[in-house]
Enzyme design. Sequence first.
Site, PDB file in Angstrom:
ATOM      1  N   ASP A   1      18.106 -82.409  46.916  1.00  0.00           N
ATOM      2  CA  ASP A   1      16.753 -82.120  47.372  1.00  0.00           C
ATOM      3  C   ASP A   1      16.000 -83.437  47.528  1.00  0.00           C
ATOM      4  O   ASP A   1      15.922 -84.226  46.592  1.00  0.00           O
ATOM      5  CB  ASP A   1      16.076 -81.216  46.320  1.00  0.00           C
TER       6      ASP A   1
ATOM      7  N   ASP B   1      14.887 -80.352  54.036  1.00  0.00           N
ATOM      8  CA  ASP B   1      14.981 -81.398  53.015  1.00  0.00           C
ATOM      9  C   ASP B   1      15.850 -81.038  51.824  1.00  0.00           C
ATOM     10  O   ASP B   1      15.816 -81.709  50.809  1.00  0.00           O
ATOM     11  CB  ASP B   1      13.573 -81.750  52.528  1.00  0.00           C
ATOM     12  N   GLU B   2      16.611 -79.966  51.913  1.00  0.00           N
ATOM     13  CA  GLU B   2      17.516 -79.677  50.803  1.00  0.00           C
ATOM     14  C   GLU B   2      18.790 -79.028  51.317  1.00  0.00           C
ATOM     15  O   GLU B   2      18.805 -78.446  52.406  1.00  0.00           O
ATOM     16  CB  GLU B   2      16.849 -78.789  49.753  1.00  0.00           C
TER      17      GLU B   2
END
Lengths: 379, 385
Positions: free
Chosen positions: B9, B104-105
């Site tokens: 993350d 974003d993860e």
Amino acid sequence: MKLSCLQEKLSKGLGIVSRAVATRSTLPITQNILLVGEPSRLKVSATNLEIATTSWVGAKVEEEGSITIPARLLVDFVNSLPSDLIEITLPPDSHTLELKSGHFQAHINGIDAQDFPPTPEISDGITASVKATNLREGIKQVTFTAAMEESRPVLTGINTEFDKEQLTLVAADGFRLAVHKTTLSSPIKEPTTVIIPARTFNEVNRILGEQEEPVEITINQQKSQILFHLENAEIVSQLIPGSFPNYSQIIPQSYNVRAVVGINEFIQAIKASSIFARDSSGIVRLVITPGSELSQGKITVSAQAEEVGGNVSELDSLVDGEEAKIAFNVRYLSDVLSAIPQAQVAIEITNSSSPGIIRPIGTDNYVHVIMPMFVQWEN
Amino acid sequence: MARCIFHIDLDAFFVSAEQAAVPELKEKIVIVGGSPGHRGVVASASYEARSFGIHAGMPSSQARHLCPRAVFLQPNFPRYKEASAKFMKILASFSPEIEPLGLDEAYLNATGCEGLHGTPRDLALLIKGRIRQELDISASVGIAKCKVIAKVASDLCKPDGLLEIAPGEERDFLRPLPIKKLPGIGSKTEETLHTLGISTIGELALLPLEIVKSRFGLLGVTLLQHANGIDERRVTAQGEPKSFSLEVTFPRDTSDRHLIETTLHHLCQRVGENLRRQNKSARCIAIKLRYSNFETITRQITLKESGNATQFIFRTAAELLNKALPQRGNPFRLIGVSASLLTGQGKQLPLLDPEMERLTRLDQAIDQIRQKYGAPAIQQGIDDD
């Protein structure tokens, strides 16, 4: 009112009218059943204002009279009684009905019969008569095609055409069309077309049961109401105003391939595919391959569900024409196939994006048109 | 072989991406989101900002109130998309099995990678280093034998953390954590669990299956398994989308029917465009309405036939809106629309109604124009009736 009748008879009569009782209504009395003590019979009626059903129960009537009683209470109580004689009494100036049978006794509060919506009188008008078996078959093959949604009210009805000796029932829901033709017992004077709610026809069919005698039909002069006179009941229904789409131009007049197949095998294959089709928009694919000198023609029925799996069944078929591929909603196919009593059906295809036709073999009184689904075909 | 799953993350992604692009921002308290003068909300807050109690989803005006010194930046989505693509590329160079969750993860299946990159911890450090080096962004990595534990671990060790939960220690790890740390538990579920006297994941794990099932249905069964450290979900590369949805916060709270409807139409148009681009049709349409007091309602309907025409989505959504509107006098803050129960190919062709065909061609034409000349090039009006 004071009378007595047999529990089975009353239970049957109430069963006939109970489906016409309003379930939700702004007019509370329509959730009641009207009871009228007439000379030597008890009349029971119910209405939801779209349809009104009346039946008669043989009774020994000592005093005539009338009352309306909440349907659920009355039906449930009468059904709970043993098959024995029921004494029904409405004391003068009372709205409480007393029922007595052997050791059982009940009293139920009702509403004055004066307030019950009168059943429309349809005496003069256009009359016709049709054999019960013919009407049953027509209803069974057509009503399931009517639309359920109310967005286009005419499509929730059955377009019913009386023309000379012919009765034509038509239903369509925007994706499929069913046309059933049968003969009237006697020719009608003037050609008449009305739209009868599919619900009414289903109710007629239910009450018709195994009746053998012809059904008498009367349509009022304004063509706003219809009366079905059955052996043990009368059903009056509102008709749906408006005009039905011109359906005859939708029925394809030619085809590129026609395949004849045994209906039971076809149903079985469709059923197997439906297990996979239900996970993929109901798509079932048919590939029709003509036979050659060495091999018989066949229909391949298949369904694929992404990430789940798929199935294929092959059916022997008499194929006339070129190879064709078409996809249908599995429910539409199984609906029509289970409504056809004949042993074989023909499926006629023009191309994968034009309506397909299903016809029973051995009679030309039924045509069913289904619009295909647009799918990607590999090669 | 025991599985080894990473959850990676990026820390405060939007803010970090801005700081990477403009190094001077690194010393500052940065908030990305709508500007506080108008009515935006915080999309991402730097860790410094978070220490003031600022979090994503909070109105920007409130964030400014909490920390007047903060620098507010408008989101720059092309920048984030580019950074995200690099991030995924880095992950893909370590394992063929990655599953992105948003920009974003991502999950990464590191099972069997020991021979290549050393211990899982070595591999995680390698990945963090590459991300730091190429993106100038810090990442947090959770390592465990299943997805849910990996995700909880990465969340717990932020920022710039690395937390490995050894096989067999999953339940001990989860036991003391508050229930809201378990993915899938939103504020509603949390509230309900609190009324049952459940406040830690360990307490949830001990609930009998029947109770959880009757209270939360299938979701409850999954939550109970997760609370016990059981999660058999595989890392699957780019699953098919399950739904398409969009929502928008009004510039100011509104009761203006016309504005609400035109906004809804605009959202339906865009959801329809996304559906059509992916060759999908939806059978379930839902709307989401948030009142000025933040109370949120959703309404949905499942139809007999699926569709992806703008008019189809809008008509259905407008009907839901009409039914929902008279219920309350409060003005609205947010409206959203979503399309789910997606079907891929296969569209029932109409027999009587040429209208559906007409709408399909209309949408095709509009989509083509918008793709070529941009969204403002053509707008569809709505009927006033």
